[in-house]
Design a protein around this motif. Structure first.
Motif, PDB file in Angstrom:
ATOM      1  N   LEU A  67     -11.664   0.429 -12.947  1.00 15.38           N
ATOM      2  CA  LEU A  67     -10.953   1.516 -12.278  1.00 15.38           C
ATOM      3  C   LEU A  67      -9.925   2.170 -13.205  1.00 15.38           C
ATOM      4  CD1 LEU A  67     -10.415   3.010  -9.579  1.00 15.38           C
ATOM      5  CD2 LEU A  67      -8.703   1.263  -9.098  1.00 15.38           C
ATOM      6  N   ARG A  68      -9.117   1.359 -13.849  1.00 12.86           N
ATOM      7  CA  ARG A  68      -8.027   1.879 -14.699  1.00 12.86           C
ATOM      8  C   ARG A  68      -8.478   2.343 -16.077  1.00 12.86           C
ATOM      9  NH1 ARG A  68      -2.668  -1.849 -14.253  1.00 12.86           N
ATOM     10  NH2 ARG A  68      -2.555  -2.003 -11.994  1.00 12.86           N
ATOM     11  N   VAL A  72     -13.966   1.229 -20.997  1.00 11.53           N
ATOM     12  CA  VAL A  72     -14.112  -0.145 -21.472  1.00 11.53           C
ATOM     13  C   VAL A  72     -15.352  -0.770 -20.836  1.00 11.53           C
ATOM     14  CG1 VAL A  72     -13.072  -2.453 -21.510  1.00 11.53           C
ATOM     15  CG2 VAL A  72     -11.630  -0.422 -21.794  1.00 11.53           C
ATOM     16  N   THR A  73     -16.205  -1.343 -21.672  1.00  8.03           N
ATOM     17  CA  THR A  73     -17.333  -2.128 -21.173  1.00  8.03           C
ATOM     18  C   THR A  73     -16.800  -3.525 -20.874  1.00  8.03           C
ATOM     19  OG1 THR A  73     -18.948  -0.937 -22.514  1.00  8.03           O
ATOM     20  CG2 THR A  73     -19.574  -3.141 -21.744  1.00  8.03           C
ATOM     21  N   VAL A  74     -17.064  -4.018 -19.671  1.00  6.30           N
ATOM     22  CA  VAL A  74     -16.633  -5.358 -19.297  1.00  6.30           C
ATOM     23  C   VAL A  74     -17.864  -6.261 -19.270  1.00  6.30           C
ATOM     24  CG1 VAL A  74     -15.533  -6.790 -17.535  1.00  6.30           C
ATOM     25  CG2 VAL A  74     -14.704  -4.450 -17.938  1.00  6.30           C
ATOM     26  N   TYR A  87     -20.529  -4.653 -16.861  1.00  2.00           N
ATOM     27  CA  TYR A  87     -20.016  -3.465 -16.196  1.00  2.00           C
ATOM     28  C   TYR A  87     -19.958  -2.379 -17.267  1.00  2.00           C
ATOM     29  CZ  TYR A  87     -18.303  -6.872 -12.776  1.00  2.00           C
ATOM     30  OH  TYR A  87     -18.191  -7.896 -11.862  1.00  2.00           O
ATOM     31  N   PRO A  88     -20.962  -1.483 -17.306  1.00  4.39           N
ATOM     32  CA  PRO A  88     -20.995  -0.485 -18.378  1.00  4.39           C
ATOM     33  C   PRO A  88     -19.860   0.536 -18.265  1.00  4.39           C
ATOM     34  CG  PRO A  88     -23.106  -0.608 -17.208  1.00  4.39           C
ATOM     35  CD  PRO A  88     -22.108  -1.391 -16.425  1.00  4.39           C
ATOM     36  N   GLY A  93     -17.298  -0.337 -11.047  1.00  2.68           N
ATOM     37  CA  GLY A  93     -17.746  -1.396 -10.164  1.00  2.68           C
ATOM     38  C   GLY A  93     -19.227  -1.721 -10.234  1.00  2.68           C
ATOM     39  N   GLU A  94     -20.049  -0.819 -10.768  1.00  2.37           N
ATOM     40  CA  GLU A  94     -21.480  -1.066 -10.859  1.00  2.37           C
ATOM     41  C   GLU A  94     -21.736  -2.029 -12.010  1.00  2.37           C
ATOM     42  OE1 GLU A  94     -25.319   1.491 -12.195  1.00  2.37           O
ATOM     43  OE2 GLU A  94     -23.926   2.449 -10.810  1.00  2.37           O
TER      44      GLU A  94
END
Length: 115
Positions: A67-68, A72-74, A87-88, A93-94
């Motif tokens: 969100l913030r 950034v890829t998580v 999380y691309p 959230g996807e």
């Protein structure tokens, strides 16, 4: 060069992550505990944030970072399963889950979601 922030892991998992990162020529910009991850990610603006999939705080941290910091890829990964949830960039959230292999992990680190 892609910059990586490593979230809190056990020593063996962090060592394994660092090994893959170094082999791929990626730069570790820091390591953080669960409480430090969001403010440090906001400060350092890494390309990739690595999280421990097995940590109960991971889902909340990943959602907040997506969100913030949408650039950034998580990557939340587990050596126990072994699997990873990615999380691309710009997909608030996807996420998608795949087996944790060196090839898939390396591709996700480099932003190649086709692997």
């Amino acid at each position: 060069m892609r910059r990586v922030l490593i979230g809190e892991f056990g020593d063996i998992a962090a060592l394994a992550a660092r090994h893959v990162l170094e082999e791929e020529g990626l730069t570790v910009v820091g390591e953080a505990t669960a409480a430090e991850i969001i403010p440090l990610a906001a400060e350092l603006r890494p390309d990739v944030l690595l999280l421990d999939h097995d940590d109960p705080a991971t889902d909340g941290i990943a959602a907040e970072v997506c969100l913030r910091l949408p650039d950034v890829t998580v990557i939340a990964w587990s050596m126990d399963e072994p699997l990873m949830r990615v999380y691309p960039v710009r997909h608030v959230g996807e996420s998608h889950v795949s087996p944790l292999t060196v090839e898939a992990f390396t591709a996700a680190l480099k932003g190649d979601m086709s692997a």
